[in-house]
Design an enzyme around this catalytic site. Structure first.
Site, PDB file in Angstrom:
ATOM      1  N   CYS A 113       1.010  -1.357  -0.102  1.00 30.73           N
ATOM      2  CA  CYS A 113       0.182  -0.021  -0.575  1.00 30.73           C
ATOM      3  C   CYS A 113       0.800   1.217  -0.282  1.00 30.73           C
ATOM      4  CB  CYS A 113      -1.410  -0.262   1.467  1.00 30.73           C
ATOM      5  SG  CYS A 113      -1.980  -1.693   1.407  1.00 30.73           S
ATOM      6  N   HIS A 257      -3.827   7.030   2.114  1.00 31.45           N
ATOM      7  CA  HIS A 257      -4.185   5.651   0.739  1.00 31.45           C
ATOM      8  C   HIS A 257      -5.665   5.000   1.277  1.00 31.45           C
ATOM      9  CE1 HIS A 257      -4.533   1.351   0.439  1.00 31.45           C
ATOM     10  NE2 HIS A 257      -4.352   1.099   1.535  1.00 31.45           N
ATOM     11  N   ASN A 287     -10.422  -0.905  -1.374  1.00 26.35           N
ATOM     12  CA  ASN A 287      -8.721  -0.608  -1.200  1.00 26.35           C
ATOM     13  C   ASN A 287      -8.135  -1.379  -2.589  1.00 26.35           C
ATOM     14  OD1 ASN A 287      -6.473  -0.678  -0.417  1.00 26.35           O
ATOM     15  ND2 ASN A 287      -7.053  -1.774   1.324  1.00 26.35           N
TER      16      ASN A 287
HETATM   17  N1  ACO Z   1     -19.037 -10.076   6.153  1.00 22.16           N
HETATM   18  C1  ACO Z   1     -20.025 -10.585   7.262  1.00 22.16           C
HETATM   19  N2  ACO Z   1     -19.031 -11.282   8.496  1.00 22.16           N
HETATM   20  C2  ACO Z   1     -18.191 -10.219   8.176  1.00 22.16           C
HETATM   21  C3  ACO Z   1     -17.133 -10.760   7.322  1.00 22.16           C
HETATM   22  C4  ACO Z   1     -17.826 -10.386   6.182  1.00 22.16           C
HETATM   23  N3  ACO Z   1     -17.088  -9.810   5.214  1.00 22.16           N
HETATM   24  N4  ACO Z   1     -15.654 -10.718   7.742  1.00 22.16           N
HETATM   25  C5  ACO Z   1     -15.473 -11.481   8.964  1.00 22.16           C
HETATM   26  N5  ACO Z   1     -17.157 -11.431   9.300  1.00 22.16           N
HETATM   27  C6  ACO Z   1     -17.034 -11.576  10.598  1.00 22.16           C
HETATM   28  C7  ACO Z   1     -16.464 -12.319  11.454  1.00 22.16           C
HETATM   29  O1  ACO Z   1     -15.463 -13.652  11.270  1.00 22.16           O
HETATM   30  C8  ACO Z   1     -16.600 -12.124  13.250  1.00 22.16           C
HETATM   31  O2  ACO Z   1     -17.901 -12.686  13.401  1.00 22.16           O
HETATM   32  P1  ACO Z   1     -18.175 -13.800  14.756  1.00 22.16           P
HETATM   33  O3  ACO Z   1     -18.211 -12.340  15.697  1.00 22.16           O
HETATM   34  O4  ACO Z   1     -19.258 -14.559  14.676  1.00 22.16           O
HETATM   35  O5  ACO Z   1     -16.896 -14.380  15.048  1.00 22.16           O
HETATM   36  C9  ACO Z   1     -17.582 -10.631  12.761  1.00 22.16           C
HETATM   37  O6  ACO Z   1     -17.707 -10.826  11.722  1.00 22.16           O
HETATM   38  C10 ACO Z   1     -16.946  -9.601  13.138  1.00 22.16           C
HETATM   39  O7  ACO Z   1     -15.333  -9.650  12.743  1.00 22.16           O
HETATM   40  P2  ACO Z   1     -14.132  -8.868  13.405  1.00 22.16           P
HETATM   41  O8  ACO Z   1     -13.169  -9.229  12.514  1.00 22.16           O
HETATM   42  O9  ACO Z   1     -14.382  -8.972  14.863  1.00 22.16           O
HETATM   43  O10 ACO Z   1     -14.389  -7.618  12.936  1.00 22.16           O
HETATM   44  P3  ACO Z   1     -13.939  -6.353  13.222  1.00 22.16           P
HETATM   45  O11 ACO Z   1     -15.047  -5.674  13.326  1.00 22.16           O
HETATM   46  O12 ACO Z   1     -12.873  -6.112  13.451  1.00 22.16           O
HETATM   47  O13 ACO Z   1     -13.820  -5.236  11.370  1.00 22.16           O
HETATM   48  C11 ACO Z   1     -12.670  -5.653   9.899  1.00 22.16           C
HETATM   49  C12 ACO Z   1     -13.075  -6.906  10.487  1.00 22.16           C
HETATM   50  C13 ACO Z   1     -13.205  -4.789   8.801  1.00 22.16           C
HETATM   51  C14 ACO Z   1     -11.062  -6.061   8.477  1.00 22.16           C
HETATM   52  C15 ACO Z   1     -11.517  -4.878  10.718  1.00 22.16           C
HETATM   53  O14 ACO Z   1     -11.145  -5.301  11.368  1.00 22.16           O
HETATM   54  C16 ACO Z   1     -10.297  -3.435  10.056  1.00 22.16           C
HETATM   55  O15 ACO Z   1     -11.408  -2.415   9.979  1.00 22.16           O
HETATM   56  N6  ACO Z   1      -9.439  -3.758   9.737  1.00 22.16           N
HETATM   57  C17 ACO Z   1      -8.686  -2.488   9.007  1.00 22.16           C
HETATM   58  C18 ACO Z   1      -8.234  -3.796   8.083  1.00 22.16           C
HETATM   59  C19 ACO Z   1      -8.031  -2.848   6.872  1.00 22.16           C
HETATM   60  O16 ACO Z   1      -8.352  -1.368   6.670  1.00 22.16           O
HETATM   61  N7  ACO Z   1      -7.364  -3.293   6.006  1.00 22.16           N
HETATM   62  C20 ACO Z   1      -7.288  -2.279   4.759  1.00 22.16           C
HETATM   63  C21 ACO Z   1      -6.163  -2.626   3.883  1.00 22.16           C
HETATM   64  S1  ACO Z   1      -4.391  -2.611   4.495  1.00 22.16           S
HETATM   65  C22 ACO Z   1      -4.458  -1.278   4.214  1.00 22.16           C
HETATM   66  O17 ACO Z   1      -4.475  -0.765   3.635  1.00 22.16           O
HETATM   67  C23 ACO Z   1      -3.233  -0.655   5.532  1.00 22.16           C
END
Ligand code: ACO
Length: 330
Positions: A113, A257, A287
């Site tokens: 990224c 980004h 992204n």
């Molecule tokens: N659809 C539906 N449910 C989902 C999905 C999906 N696509 N993905 C995960 N879940 C579920 C999980 O299985 C979990 O279920 P459970 O509670 O039954 O176990 C629930 O949703 C919550 O999952 P978490 O991982 O706790 O969700 P969180 O609120 O942390 O959100 C996310 C996940 C969006 C990835 C978050 O951690 C985040 O924003 N992280 C930053 C990652 C990012 O932005 N990366 C970008 C790439 S890196 C970069 O460019 C910097």
């Protein structure tokens, strides 16, 4: 010493739109979850057979037209991608041949990224040291083929999309241009956002077990990425402001980004920025890794959100972990 200035900019996204609803046909997900957690409504996917260097071509053509330059004017190609066409050779070489550039150097940058901002910093050095007059910096990604489009991969797959952006960085005698760039990395977190295979440490590099385990797909520890991103983004933006004697109030436009809308909101809050000081287009493209900064910058310019004389800050954080910023007088 000449300044290194963005003299042309372009972008391209493939026409195929993949909505959140479309993704829910392949995996257990839904529009509400994706929008609430990431801000993404849709992203673009290439058709099978279109590679990262292919996607870059229209973006480069647009940037070259915008700069009013011919291929013979360019001194160096810098190609940032985390999804190269092949393990070897680099996508920059492929682009050189496909677009029939002269046999100039072609340098691939692999810092995910942060790749485009790292690329700008390399171009800046070549221009400021009068080695080249014009350097092409590209960010291009085909992420769709790196996604596990099943429920197993849903936490990562819904975030990423395909696209390309490009700029020409040119020598300039006026006082506009790149004021400074700031690069960082911390490999302690390499496995928090990575593609494990194919790997030089595994023989053979690809086998059925690797495919069955999905080790060839991008894997992300979302919470860990989030935690670091919301610290490193403001840190590296403040570093760029401090180095040039500015404060956040002086920023006309921050183009971060496009990782995730919640990360952008945290950056905005921590820096105390108004809504019109930060640009976002993540709802349309998701992204796009190394392509997201040049795509967003190009759209911001096209929408007249960047004017001559404006102070523009570019910032990125991603796999590695790597993070970087560039501060520009437009
Ligand atoms: N659809 C539906 N449910 C989902 C999905 C999906 N696509 N993905 C995960 N879940 C579920 C999980 O299985 C979990 O279920 P459970 O509670 O039954 O176990 C629930 O949703 C919550 O999952 P978490 O991982 O706790 O969700 P969180 O609120 O942390 O959100 C996310 C996940 C969006 C990835 C978050 O951690 C985040 O924003 N992280 C930053 C990652 C990012 O932005 N990366 C970008 C790439 S890196 C970069 O460019 C910097």
């Amino acid at each position: 010493m000449p300044n290194a200035k963005i003299s042309g900019i372009g972008f391209f996204v493939p026409p195929k739109v993949m909505t959140n609803e479309d993704l829910s046909q392949f995996m257990d997900t839904n529009d509400e979850w994706i929008q609430e957690r990431t801000g993404i409504q849709e992203r673009r996917y290439v058709e099978n057979g279109v590679s990262t260097s292919d996607l870059a071509i229209p973006a480069v053509e647009m940037a070259m037209d915008n700069a009013g330059l011919e291929k013979g004017d360019i001194g160096l190609i810098i190609f940032a991608t985390s999804t190269p066409d092949y393990y070897a050779p680099g996508s920059g070489c492929l682009l050189q041949e496909k677009m029939k550039f002269p046999t100039i150097g072609a340098l691939d940058i692999r810092v995910q990224c942060s790749g485009f901002v790292y690329g700008l910093s390399v171009a800046q050095q070549y221009i400021e040291n009068s080695i080249f007059k014009h350097v092409l910096v590209i960010g291009s990604e085909v992420q769709s083929t790196a996604m596990d489009l099943s429920t197993r991969g849903r936490d990562t797959a819904v975030i990423f999309g395909d696209g390309a952006g490009a700029v020409v960085v040119s020598a300039s005698k006026d006082d506009s241009g790149i004021l400074s760039t700031h690069l960082h990395s911390d490999g302690a977190y390499a496995k928090e956002l990575w593609v494990e295979a194919p790997s030089s440490g595994i023989s053979p590099r690809l086998n059925q077990e690797i495919l069955d385990d999905g080790k060839h797909f991008l894997k992300m520890n979302g919470r860990e990425v989030f935690r670091h991103a919301v610290t490193r983004f403001p840190e590296v933006i403040i570093e760029s402001l401090d180095s040039n004697g500015f404060s956040s109030e002086d920023i006309d436009l921050l183009v971060p980004h496009q990782a995730n809308i919640r990360i952008a909101q945290m950056i905005q809050k921590r820096l105390g920025l108004r809504d019109n000081q930060i640009y976002s287009n993540i709802h349309k493209y998701g992204n796009t890794t190394a392509a997201s900064v040049p795509i967003a910058l190009c759209e911001a310019v096209n929408e007249n959100k960047v004017k001559k004389g404006d102070l523009v800050v570019l910032a990125a954080f991603g796999s590695g972990f790597t993070w970087a910023s560039a501060i520009l007088r437009w």
